[in-house]
Design a protein around this motif. Structure first.
Motif: not given
Ligand code: FES
Length: 114
Positions: A54-63, A80-82, A102-114
């Protein structure tokens, strides 16, 4: 209607401060691999893409949520460990780059799990 072939799809990674990186993403690679190969900060990928850290967690842009699609069962379990998992959370190692992304936007979380 088919999507025209794109030479090299582009993915935008946006960090918590609003900074962004646009990378060219080879078709067939994962969104995680594209980040790691381009030294995008915030993607750890400790398990190397095996859907087990789960240390590659991203948020997919709403669009892009619909185009990316839903999590699969194993990904759901690992997330569940994210940290700060949201409805738009995905494991970037489980998203394969395609022409359609093509054009995908992802947002990075403030921190990743350890
Ligand atoms: Fe470990 Fe994605 S790299 S779950």
């Amino acid at each position: 209607m088919t999507t025209p072939t794109v030479q090299m799809p582009k993915i935008t990674y946006i960090d918590q401060d609003g900074g962004s990186r646009v990378v060219e993403a080879p078709i067939g690679d994962s969104v995680m691999e594209c980040a790691v190969d381009n030294d995008v900060d915030g993607i750890v990928a400790a398990c190397g893409g095996n859907c087990s850290c789960s240390t590659c967690h991203v948020y997919i842009d709403d669009a892009w949520v619909k185009a990316v699609g839903p999590r699969h069962e194993e990904e759901e379990f690992t997330l569940e460990y994210g940290i700060d998992v949201r409805p738009t959370s995905r494991l970037s190692c489980q998203i394969e780059v395609t022409n359609e992304l093509d054009g995908l936007v992802v947002h990075l979380p403030a921190e990743q799990a350890e």
